[in-house]
Design an enzyme around this catalytic site. Structure first.
Site, mmCIF file in Angstrom:
data_model
loop_
_atom_site.group_PDB
_atom_site.id
_atom_site.type_symbol
_atom_site.label_atom_id
_atom_site.label_comp_id
_atom_site.label_asym_id
_atom_site.label_seq_id
_atom_site.Cartn_x
_atom_site.Cartn_y
_atom_site.Cartn_z
ATOM 1 N N ASP A 264 0.959 8.447 1.884
ATOM 2 C CA ASP A 264 1.607 10.105 1.097
ATOM 3 C C ASP A 264 2.867 10.432 0.860
ATOM 4 O O ASP A 264 3.117 9.397 1.010
ATOM 5 C CB ASP A 264 1.405 10.639 3.059
ATOM 6 C CG ASP A 264 0.728 10.455 3.733
ATOM 7 O OD1 ASP A 264 -0.898 9.810 3.738
ATOM 8 O OD2 ASP A 264 0.433 10.580 4.843
ATOM 9 N N GLU B 37 -4.170 16.369 9.360
ATOM 10 C CA GLU B 37 -2.819 16.322 9.018
ATOM 11 C C GLU B 37 -2.235 16.823 7.907
ATOM 12 O O GLU B 37 -2.810 16.716 7.572
ATOM 13 C CB GLU B 37 -3.335 14.400 8.323
ATOM 14 C CG GLU B 37 -4.063 13.136 9.750
ATOM 15 C CD GLU B 37 -4.541 11.941 9.185
ATOM 16 O OE1 GLU B 37 -3.720 11.365 9.766
ATOM 17 O OE2 GLU B 37 -4.718 12.157 8.630
ATOM 18 N N LEU C 43 0.439 -1.412 -0.105
ATOM 19 C CA LEU C 43 0.134 -0.032 0.046
ATOM 20 C C LEU C 43 0.682 1.512 0.081
ATOM 21 O O LEU C 43 1.567 1.418 0.694
ATOM 22 C CB LEU C 43 -0.996 0.239 1.748
ATOM 23 C CG LEU C 43 -1.410 1.165 1.500
ATOM 24 C CD1 LEU C 43 -2.877 0.947 1.956
ATOM 25 C CD2 LEU C 43 -1.414 1.803 2.422
HETATM 26 C C1 FRU Z 1 -2.281 10.789 6.461
HETATM 27 C C2 FRU Z 1 -1.427 9.351 7.397
HETATM 28 C C3 FRU Z 1 -0.385 10.490 7.930
HETATM 29 C C4 FRU Z 1 0.239 9.196 8.924
HETATM 30 C C5 FRU Z 1 0.869 8.577 7.794
HETATM 31 C C6 FRU Z 1 0.423 6.954 7.992
HETATM 32 O O1 FRU Z 1 -2.649 9.872 5.897
HETATM 33 O O2 FRU Z 1 -2.733 9.377 8.513
HETATM 34 O O3 FRU Z 1 -0.838 11.807 9.653
HETATM 35 O O4 FRU Z 1 1.828 10.044 9.040
HETATM 36 O O5 FRU Z 1 -0.661 9.067 7.216
HETATM 37 O O6 FRU Z 1 0.949 6.407 6.918
#
Ligand code: FRU
Length: 475
Positions: free
Chosen positions: A48, A223, A45
């Site tokens: 970000d 986020e 998967l």
């Molecule tokens: C956003 C998030 C971030 C975190 C990351 C973990 O999609 O939840 O806040 O750092 O993904 O994979």
């Protein structure tokens, strides 16, 4: 079928045999939905974009990656570089969760050029035996030999007044050589906010406090915040989780949007005229910006959403990144255009109905219906009726579905009010559509999972509406 127990999700790559990993990659390659020119994980998967930066003559781009399956688990940063943002070299693992600070994931963060090193700031996700989370904010340095050195965290645990949800530092450099960071956070009262930190040397950091946006209860967690000056304005992008649906707005399970205004760093206050969504489609989250080679501001996002099941999970992989966009502010409005280098993907000849760029010119502002990726059973429909653009993927094939119910959210039709639409540009790849309206005035992004025979393209419109298509080759 793997049962995604906690142990399975937190299995490091080093505990998997090479044969298992190669089998996962081979399985992903058989997927009918593999993209041709988008960044996608070899297996597992992707979420970000991280560490997007321009350093020593090349772009560096990392992404959140769980290698061993199409689920959120132990996150790595996977590292790519590129000189043109079209063709990439894959460097494999960029950051492995191999320290105590990031034992449960090298979570999101950012990077900037720092002489002959790339300076990275990210969140180490650590969990105690009782599964209590401790977020660590740390810097790391990547040298030109691809060697990574992690520093001791500069912020250990959540500051007083905040929960364990403190993460995703975005670092920048000021004109005077000092550094700034914006960090996503959740207050103890379970509302979202962003924190502002500064440093003279990128080692000792001072926490100035929250950036006051005069939005006291705007979602439960912010986020992936980002901040940058752009064309005499300041922009703050962030992903406030928990916003209610509001008419055509905020219809996705999670939002990604921005404020445009002025960031008074001394007062720690951001003045603006309201939150706007960055994209009006379905799958757009955690965007991250970088300065480009010519000082322009670029933006890349995750074409996906948290807590969403992606149809390609069937084939052992999930999600891709969006194409890079160039941002400007024109007449006070944010514009997002596809990166000009994307024309390098154009081929001559006819397209295959799947991999193409399409430009629609509509000089008389006529209504139209554009049917894409169609077969006898499937179609994706983009309608302009003089009042709105409507993107309907409800019959486009397999569909991403939220894992949670939220009132007014979800569904597979998105509407954007618009009374003047003169030009549309879209990029179709095997499992996505990215649509740019009126030369970057608005965008709509959609992940799509049609069958391979869904290749018809049809326009119903007055003669003055013209389309031009370019086949796009594999990157
Ligand atoms: C956003 C998030 C971030 C975190 C990351 C973990 O999609 O939840 O806040 O750092 O993904 O994979």
């Amino acid at each position: 079928m793997t049962t995604w127990t906690r142990d399975a999700r937190y299995t490091p790559l080093t505990a998997a045999t090479l044969a298992r990993y190669e089998a996962l990659c081979a399985e992903a390659e058989t997927s009918p939905w593999r993209q041709h020119y988008h960044i996608q994980p070899p297996a597992g998967l992707l979420n970000d974009p991280n560490g997007f930066s321009y350093w020593q003559g090349a772009y560096h781009l990392f992404y959140q990656w769980f290698p061993l399956g199409p689920v959120h688990g132990l996150k790595y940063w996977r590292h790519l570089s590129s000189t043109n943002l079209v063709h990439y070299t894959d460097h494999g693992t960029g950051i492995a969760p191999d320290s105590d600070w990031d034992s449960h994931g090298a979570y999101s963060g950012s990077a900037i050029a720092d002489g002959d090193e790339l300076l990275i700031a990210y969140t180490g996700n650590h969990r105690e035996a009782d599964w209590t989370r401790i977020p660590y904010q740390l810097t790391a340095h990547l040298d030109t030999h691809n060697h990574l050195r992690k520093d001791e965290p500069f912020l250990k645990g959540a500051p007083g007044g905040y929960t364990e949800h403190v993460r995703d530092p975005k670092i920048w450099r000021e004109a005077d050589g000092s550094y700034g960071i914006i960090l996503g956070a959740q207050r103890a009262d379970l509302s979202g906010t962003a924190l502002y930190l500064t440093s003279k040397d990128a080692r000792d950091w001072q926490l100035h406090g929250e950036i006051d946006t005069a939005q006291p209860a705007f979602g439960y967690m912010w986020e992936c915040p980002d901040y940058f000056p752009l064309d005499d304005h300041d922009i703050l992008t962030y992903c406030p989780q928990g916003l209610p649906a509001d008419g055509d707005n905020c219809r996705n399970l999670y939002q990604s949007g921005y404020l445009i205004g002025h960031f008074d760093k001394t007062a720690c206050r951001f003045t603006h005229d309201g939150f706007r969504e960055l994209d009006h489609g379905f799958d757009y989250y955690a965007p991250q910006s970088s300065l480009g080679a010519n000082g322009e501001r670029l933006l890349i996002a995750w074409m996906g959403l948290p807590d969403t099941i992606c149809p390609s999970a069937r084939d052992g992989w999930a999600h891709c990144l969006t194409l890079p966009r160039v941002l400007t502010v024109e007449n006070g409005q944010l514009r997002q255009r596809p990166h000009p280098n994307l024309t390098q993907l154009r081929d001559s000849g006819t397209h295959d109905g799947v991999h193409y760029e399409l430009i629609l010119d509509n000089p008389d502002n006529q209504p139209f219906i554009l049917t894409l990726r169609a077969s006898a059973r499937e179609k994706t429909v983009l309608t302009y009726n003089g009042e709105a653009v409507i993107l309907d993927r409800s019959q486009s094939g397999a569909l991403p579905e939220p894992e949670k119910d939220a009132p007014g959210k979800g569904g597979h039709i998105r509407r954007l009010a618009l009374r003047d639409l003169r030009r549309l540009q879209l990029y179709s790849d095997t499992s996505s559509l990215e649509i740019f309206l009126n030369d970057g005035e608005a965008t709509m992004t959609a992940a799509l999972y049609p069958a391979p025979d869904a290749t018809d393209l049809h326009l119903a419109a007055a003669d003055s509406v013209q389309i031009t298509t370019y086949p796009l080759h594999k990157a």
